[in-house]
Design an enzyme around this catalytic site. Structure first.
Site, short mmCIF file in Angstrom:
data_model
loop_
_atom_site.label_atom_id
_atom_site.label_comp_id
_atom_site.label_asym_id
_atom_site.label_seq_id
_atom_site.Cartn_x
_atom_site.Cartn_y
_atom_site.Cartn_z
N ASP A 156 69.17 22.80 27.86
CA ASP A 156 68.28 22.51 26.74
C ASP A 156 67.49 23.79 26.46
O ASP A 156 66.61 24.17 27.23
CB ASP A 156 67.35 21.36 27.13
CG ASP A 156 66.35 21.00 26.04
OD1 ASP A 156 66.31 21.68 25.01
OD2 ASP A 156 65.60 20.01 26.24
N LYS A 216 61.47 24.59 17.13
CA LYS A 216 60.63 25.46 17.94
C LYS A 216 60.84 26.91 17.53
O LYS A 216 59.90 27.60 17.14
CB LYS A 216 60.95 25.32 19.43
CG LYS A 216 60.51 24.07 20.22
CD LYS A 216 60.05 22.90 19.49
CE LYS A 216 59.51 21.75 20.30
NZ LYS A 216 60.43 21.00 21.16
N TRP A 253 60.77 17.22 29.60
CA TRP A 253 62.03 17.11 28.86
C TRP A 253 63.21 16.92 29.79
O TRP A 253 64.14 16.16 29.48
CB TRP A 253 62.23 18.31 27.92
CG TRP A 253 61.14 18.39 26.90
CD1 TRP A 253 60.24 19.39 26.73
CD2 TRP A 253 60.82 17.41 25.89
NE1 TRP A 253 59.38 19.10 25.70
CE2 TRP A 253 59.70 17.90 25.16
CE3 TRP A 253 61.36 16.17 25.53
CZ2 TRP A 253 59.12 17.18 24.10
CZ3 TRP A 253 60.79 15.46 24.48
CH2 TRP A 253 59.68 15.97 23.78
C1 LIG Z 1 60.66 19.67 21.70
C2 LIG Z 1 61.63 19.59 22.80
C3 LIG Z 1 62.52 18.53 22.93
C4 LIG Z 1 62.51 17.35 21.98
O1 LIG Z 1 63.08 17.73 20.79
P1 LIG Z 1 63.33 16.70 19.58
O2 LIG Z 1 64.10 17.54 18.62
O3 LIG Z 1 61.99 16.28 19.10
O4 LIG Z 1 64.12 15.57 20.10
C5 LIG Z 1 63.43 18.55 23.96
N1 LIG Z 1 63.47 19.57 24.83
C6 LIG Z 1 62.63 20.62 24.75
C7 LIG Z 1 62.73 21.73 25.73
C8 LIG Z 1 61.69 20.66 23.72
O5 LIG Z 1 60.85 21.71 23.63
#
Ligand SMILES: *Cc1c(COP(=O)(O)O)cnc(C)c1O
Length: 362
Positions: free
Chosen positions: A173, A197, A104
């Site tokens: 993030d 998540k 990511w």
């Molecule tokens: C799942 C995830 C993403 C991607 O998320 P989307 O909402 O599908 O764009 C980005 N960063 C992390 C840390 C993730 O776990």
């Protein structure tokens, strides 16, 4: 189990608290006596206004944000944030630091580079297959921001705490660990998290942004791409993902009122993760892939002695009521995602199953 539900270890979309799902079900056809479903009412109605305001207020309370931050709900997932962050906060002549800790982070870096922005990758754990969080990083003085991925969902690592950036705003993030533990907001400029998540269903991304950063957003950007558009309109410049925000509001209420907040949540999460890691460390059949001081409390990644055994393990786990244990398709292996809503009893049950599997296959 109740409603014939399985133990759900999916990485995302992922398990939600059962009382939240039950409340959604209970109120689905007639929300608060309005005679309509939450999916059938205007986002301009008082009913929805109450929901989104409550979600914002709870977020501020739970994370102890005070008045320095705005809480936004946006679409396009965390992936859209990868692009919007440099677009909004990295002007001409400025540079930003990125730490690369996995898939990511790599995507976030890619989106800044596509826009020909100036960035420095100041640290990376790619040399060891992203199995650790880099230490003693030298950040660039005067950088516009430092971008980190708080928890690496695929590689199974997590920052134990945010690094010292000497006042450079941290943009992080937190898709897979938001609301899992208290965090030090001191240098945090922006947090973003795809909800699917740890705090809700897919379709919405929570963004927490420090108000002073909003002053630097260029006027020249398309309306929907500016954070200021969403902050001045309380996330309702256009139609927001009402249902997803509603579920988030219920999850936050559960976190505050049933769990008791982030200190309690962290304790529960630590306990669940420790059970699994201690179990790995007590034998040699299951091996954690992350270095011990970088282990994620949310996504526990591990390997078995062979890929054939991993396949067999995932298949037998599935038929025994343990779902979602296959590692991400890009890395293989196994992964147990144990988010806030993973019930405490799920982990000991999984360990029991793992012991039995080891006995018959070890
Ligand atoms: C799942 C995830 C993403 C991607 O998320 P989307 O909402 O599908 O764009 C980005 N960063 C992390 C840390 C993730 O776990």
């Amino acid at each position: 189990m109740k409603h014939n539900r399985i133990f759900n270890f999916n990485a995302g979309p992922a398990v939600l608290p059962l009382p939240v799902l039950e409340e959604v079900q209970e109120s689905f056809l007639n929300f608060k006596g309005c005679g309509m479903s939450i999916t059938e009412i205007s986002h301009r109605s008082k009913w929805f206004d109450d929901i989104i305001n409550d979600a914002v207020e709870r977020t501020k309370r739970i994370l102890n944000l005070g008045d320095r931050y705005e809480v936004l709900f946006m679409q396009g997932g965390a992936s859209m944030q990868f692009a919007l962050i440099p677009m909004n906060f990295l002007g001409d002549g400025q540079s930003a630091d990125y730490v690369n800790t996995g898939t990511w982070s790599t995507s976030a870096i890619k989106e800044a580079k596509i826009q020909k922005k100036t960035i420095q990758v100041v640290a990376s754990s790619e040399d060891k297959n992203f199995s650790y969080i880099p230490k003693n990083i030298r950040f660039t003085p005067g950088a516009a921001y430092v971008h980190i991925t708080s928890n690496n969902t695929i590689k199974g690592t997590q920052w134990a705490s945010f690094p010292d950036t000497s006042n450079v705003p941290i943009i992080t993030d937190m898709s897979s660990d938001i609301m899992s533990r208290p965090i030090n907001m001191e240098n945090v400029g922006l947090i973003y998290a795809g909800a699917q998540k740890n705090i809700g269903p897919a379709g919405v991304c929570m963004v927490i942004v420090r108000k002073d950063l909003l002053k630097t957003v260029p006027d020249s950007l398309p309306t929907m791409f500016k954070y200021t558009t969403h902050s001045t309109k309380n996330s309702m410049y256009n139609t927001p993902p009402c249902f997803a925000i509603y579920v988030i509001q219920l999850v936050l209420k559960w976190l505050e009122e049933t769990i008791g907040g982030l200190n309690q949540m962290e304790e529960i999460n630590n306990r669940k993760a420790k059970l699994l890691y201690d179990f790995f460390d007590s034998g040699s059949f299951y091996k954690g892939t992350a270095e011990p001081d970088s282990r994620s409390r949310m996504n526990v990644t591990f390997r078995l002695p062979s890929e054939d055994l991993e396949k067999k393990f995932v298949a037998e786990a599935t038929s025994n009521g343990f779902g979602g244990l296959k590692g991400h398709r890009s890395v293989g292996g196994c992964r147990a995602s144990i988010y806030n809503a993973t019930p405490a009893e799920a982990v000991p049950a999984l360990i029991d199953f793992m012991k039995t599997f080891e006995k018959t296959n070890g």
